[in-house]
Design a protein around this motif. Structure first.
Motif, mmCIF file in Angstrom:
data_model
loop_
_atom_site.group_PDB
_atom_site.id
_atom_site.type_symbol
_atom_site.label_atom_id
_atom_site.label_comp_id
_atom_site.label_asym_id
_atom_site.label_seq_id
_atom_site.Cartn_x
_atom_site.Cartn_y
_atom_site.Cartn_z
ATOM 1 N N ALA A 367 -82.410 23.087 -137.486
ATOM 2 C CA ALA A 367 -82.233 24.194 -136.625
ATOM 3 C C ALA A 367 -83.094 24.806 -135.574
ATOM 4 N N ARG A 368 -83.646 25.683 -136.363
ATOM 5 C CA ARG A 368 -84.949 26.602 -135.517
ATOM 6 C C ARG A 368 -85.857 25.657 -135.476
ATOM 7 N N SER A 369 -86.135 24.696 -136.129
ATOM 8 C CA SER A 369 -87.741 24.423 -136.028
ATOM 9 C C SER A 369 -87.043 23.105 -135.004
ATOM 10 N N ILE A 370 -86.077 22.620 -134.344
ATOM 11 C CA ILE A 370 -85.857 21.254 -133.386
ATOM 12 C C ILE A 370 -85.570 22.175 -132.445
ATOM 13 N N GLY A 371 -85.406 23.899 -132.824
ATOM 14 C CA GLY A 371 -84.705 24.607 -131.372
ATOM 15 C C GLY A 371 -86.102 24.418 -129.952
ATOM 16 N N GLN A 372 -87.483 24.997 -130.978
ATOM 17 C CA GLN A 372 -88.753 25.618 -131.256
ATOM 18 C C GLN A 372 -89.114 24.615 -130.388
ATOM 19 N N LEU A 373 -88.750 23.176 -131.231
ATOM 20 C CA LEU A 373 -89.339 22.038 -129.914
ATOM 21 C C LEU A 373 -88.869 21.472 -128.807
ATOM 22 N N CYS A 374 -87.893 22.077 -128.390
ATOM 23 C CA CYS A 374 -87.182 21.531 -127.603
ATOM 24 C C CYS A 374 -87.441 22.949 -125.905
ATOM 25 N N GLY A 375 -86.707 23.977 -126.724
ATOM 26 C CA GLY A 375 -87.521 25.190 -125.760
ATOM 27 C C GLY A 375 -89.003 24.639 -124.727
ATOM 28 N N GLY A 376 -90.069 24.399 -126.549
ATOM 29 C CA GLY A 376 -91.602 24.216 -125.976
ATOM 30 C C GLY A 376 -91.488 23.169 -124.969
ATOM 31 N N LEU A 377 -90.718 21.623 -124.834
ATOM 32 C CA LEU A 377 -90.831 20.819 -124.512
ATOM 33 C C LEU A 377 -89.917 21.269 -122.960
ATOM 34 N N VAL A 378 -89.219 21.652 -122.427
ATOM 35 C CA VAL A 378 -88.575 22.461 -121.301
ATOM 36 C C VAL A 378 -89.509 23.544 -120.476
ATOM 37 N N LEU A 379 -89.535 24.254 -121.283
ATOM 38 C CA LEU A 379 -91.098 24.657 -121.187
ATOM 39 C C LEU A 379 -92.380 24.419 -119.919
ATOM 40 N N GLY A 380 -92.804 23.334 -121.528
ATOM 41 C CA GLY A 380 -94.027 22.603 -120.534
ATOM 42 C C GLY A 380 -94.350 21.997 -119.764
ATOM 43 N N MET A 381 -92.644 21.415 -119.245
ATOM 44 C CA MET A 381 -92.830 20.663 -118.115
ATOM 45 C C MET A 381 -92.211 21.043 -117.095
ATOM 46 N N GLU A 382 -92.000 22.488 -116.963
ATOM 47 C CA GLU A 382 -92.200 22.923 -115.580
ATOM 48 C C GLU A 382 -93.442 23.329 -114.555
ATOM 49 N N GLU A 383 -94.549 22.581 -115.510
ATOM 50 C CA GLU A 383 -95.718 23.132 -115.033
ATOM 51 C C GLU A 383 -95.916 21.412 -113.891
ATOM 52 N N THR A 384 -97.316 21.604 -113.264
ATOM 53 C CA THR A 384 -96.864 19.379 -112.697
ATOM 54 C C THR A 384 -98.730 19.176 -113.338
ATOM 55 N N GLY A 385 -98.591 19.470 -113.634
ATOM 56 C CA GLY A 385 -100.162 19.104 -114.925
ATOM 57 C C GLY A 385 -99.359 18.629 -115.745
ATOM 58 N N ALA A 386 -98.089 19.155 -117.202
ATOM 59 C CA ALA A 386 -97.955 18.691 -117.233
ATOM 60 C C ALA A 386 -97.660 17.427 -117.178
ATOM 61 N N ARG A 387 -95.957 17.394 -116.577
ATOM 62 C CA ARG A 387 -95.647 16.259 -115.825
ATOM 63 C C ARG A 387 -97.024 14.783 -115.083
ATOM 64 N N MET A 388 -97.890 15.424 -115.250
ATOM 65 C CA MET A 388 -98.446 14.095 -114.282
ATOM 66 C C MET A 388 -99.273 14.067 -115.764
ATOM 67 N N SER A 389 -99.314 14.313 -117.034
ATOM 68 C CA SER A 389 -100.255 14.349 -117.901
ATOM 69 C C SER A 389 -99.496 13.323 -118.535
ATOM 70 N N ARG A 390 -97.686 13.877 -118.414
ATOM 71 C CA ARG A 390 -96.514 12.565 -119.789
ATOM 72 C C ARG A 390 -97.326 11.129 -119.274
ATOM 73 N N LEU A 391 -96.699 11.272 -117.443
ATOM 74 C CA LEU A 391 -97.146 9.769 -116.595
ATOM 75 C C LEU A 391 -98.169 9.078 -117.361
ATOM 76 N N GLY A 392 -99.451 9.943 -117.665
ATOM 77 C CA GLY A 392 -100.449 9.195 -117.689
ATOM 78 C C GLY A 392 -100.195 8.583 -118.744
ATOM 79 N N LYS A 393 -99.750 9.141 -120.075
ATOM 80 C CA LYS A 393 -99.446 9.311 -121.445
ATOM 81 C C LYS A 393 -98.602 7.890 -121.944
ATOM 82 N N ALA A 394 -97.784 8.185 -120.580
ATOM 83 C CA ALA A 394 -96.607 7.695 -121.038
ATOM 84 C C ALA A 394 -96.826 5.838 -120.326
#
Length: 441
Positions: A367-394
């Motif tokens: 649960a702790r490991s999953i929570g760490q990943l989920c929190g990091g994912l959501v926090l990372g997606m607060e930035e436009t650069g991360a969202r731009m990169s997500r689109l490119g890699k997708a």
């Protein structure tokens, strides 16, 4: 549900896609004439945007005589076009408080800029001009050759960078994935201007180009700006052309069965990495791998951190990492420690991996490991650069776009049994070890 990204010609079903995202954001994808793909994510309330131009070529695509060309182009595209000097390009972004940069990988190259929403047209025009109309001036190339050699020398002075670079070479051996992304000093010194030009003309084409943007962007306006800028750059955009195919998940070539390598450096501390090959970038178990690396070495509560640093005081930095490519992946355990303690620390890292393979994770640790990943994912997606990169890699890698909720769901679905099974595969695989430090013969 994931958004599938088919490779179709403009005007075909699937060439225009729209999907809602979290927080009222919306992703749209359009295939323009020439096979150019444009993806945007409008994020309500933001006054900034990040725009990127992706080309599906990386260091692994270089052929004999062209080694180092991909990284060379990353530098040279900023050195002037038919319409702009290098100073013009720099001033365009400085004048609006923007940031522009580029990154070369083993399988793609990206040129990107972060600007105010009102300056997106300028950013698109400048980046498109660089991509379509780079001059690759002989004098600029020779000047930049020196700059790149200084960059490689800087990286070579960082023992951690050396360890990671040599680890990829140890694992993948004499294959394209085993070559350094930036090229070797010998390759950079010897590659001629004609080879860099040939590499540029071969790979920088409409059907290989992906433009992504996130933040305060209007999709229809972005598509019009991209098409106009590419046309102004001299690219012929054929209405019937489809995008180039995605990189096939073939084979990397012969990979060593485990290599030990020692690199001598006059440092106070030794750097050691142990690991080997793992999952490719599209493997369904990549979410299991994320949970495994988080539990093993992803934070202060991770097994490596607790065992090696907190309990024994043998290292300041220790962690686990993984990266995926089209046909292979890399998994490693890292630590920086006193040279005399390298063997002990290496053994402890292996013990922790084997312990994860032998015994299922407990519910609290999972649960702790999953929570760490989920929190990091959501926090990372607060930035436009991360969202731009997500689109490119997708678009370039996965062929599908997962929204944040779907990504969180896949992480949360990982079980202790899945982690244990994958840990067993990694523990049983051929193992490479790289040490960098003040070692004798």
């Amino acid at each position: 549900m994931p958004l599938n990204l088919p490779l179709v010609a403009p005007g075909s079903p699937g060439a225009e896609l729209v999907v809602g995202q979290d927080g009222g954001a919306a992703v749209r994808r359009t295939v323009l004439p020439g096979g150019v793909r444009v993806l945007s994510e409008h994020m309500p309330g933001l006054r900034s945007a990040t725009v990127g131009a992706w080309v599906g070529v990386g260091s692994r695509d270089e052929t004999s005589g062209h080694f180092g060309s991909t990284h060379f182009l990353e530098h040279l595209l900023f050195k002037g076009t038919a319409r702009r000097t290098a100073m013009d390009i720099a001033e365009a972004f400085d004048a609006v408080g923007g940031e522009a940069n580029a990154a070369t990988g083993k399988e793609h190259t990206c040129y990107y800029a972060r600007v105010l929403d009102t300056d997106v047209p300028m950013a698109v025009d400048v980046i498109a001009d660089m991509v379509t109309s780079a001059r690759l001036d002989v004098d600029e190339l020779e000047t930049e050759r020196g700059v790149i050699l200084e960059e490689l020398a800087m990286n070579d002075d960082d023992p951690s960078d050396v360890a990671h670079e040599q680890f990829a070479t140890a694992v993948f051996g004499d294959t394209p994935l085993g070559r350094p992304i930036g090229g070797t000093p010998q390759a950079i010194r010897s590659v001629p201007r004609d080879a860099v030009w040939e590499h540029y003309r071969e790979h920088y084409r409409p059907d290989t180009l992906v433009v992504t943007a996130a933040g305060g962007v209007d999709h229809d306006a972005l598509c019009a700006q991209v098409e106009a800028a590419l046309t102004a750059g001299g690219w012929a955009l054929d209405p019937g052309s489809a995008p180039a195919g995605r990189r096939a998940a073939g084979t990397t070539g012969p990979v060593p069965s485990g290599t030990e390598l020692t690199v001598r450096r006059p440092t106070e501390q030794a750097n050691v990495i142990v690991g080997g090959t793992c999952l490719n970038a599209t493997d369904d178990r990549r979410f299991v791998l994320s949970v495994l690396t988080a539990a093993l070495g992803g934070g202060m509560s991770s097994r490596l951190f607790q065992e090696i640093r907190e309990k024994r005081g043998l290292a300041y930095s220790t962690y686990a990492f993984a990266s995926g490519h089209a046909d292979a992946g890399l998994f490693g355990l890292y630590a920086g420690c006193t040279p005399a303690k390298v063997d002990e620390v290496t053994a402890l890292m292996v013990v922790e991996l084997e312990r994860m393979a032998d015994t299922p994770m407990g519910a609290p640790e999972l649960a702790r490991s999953i929570g760490q990943l989920c929190g990091g994912l959501v926090l990372g997606m607060e930035e436009t650069g991360a969202r731009m990169s997500r689109l490119g890699k997708a678009e370039l890698v996965h062929g599908e776009l997962l929204d944040v909720d779907e990504s969180l769901a896949r992480i949360r679905s990982v079980t202790a049994q899945q982690v244990q099974e994958l840990a067993g595969e990694l523990a049983a695989a051929p193992r490479s070890v790289v040490r960098v430090g003040p070692f004798g013969d």
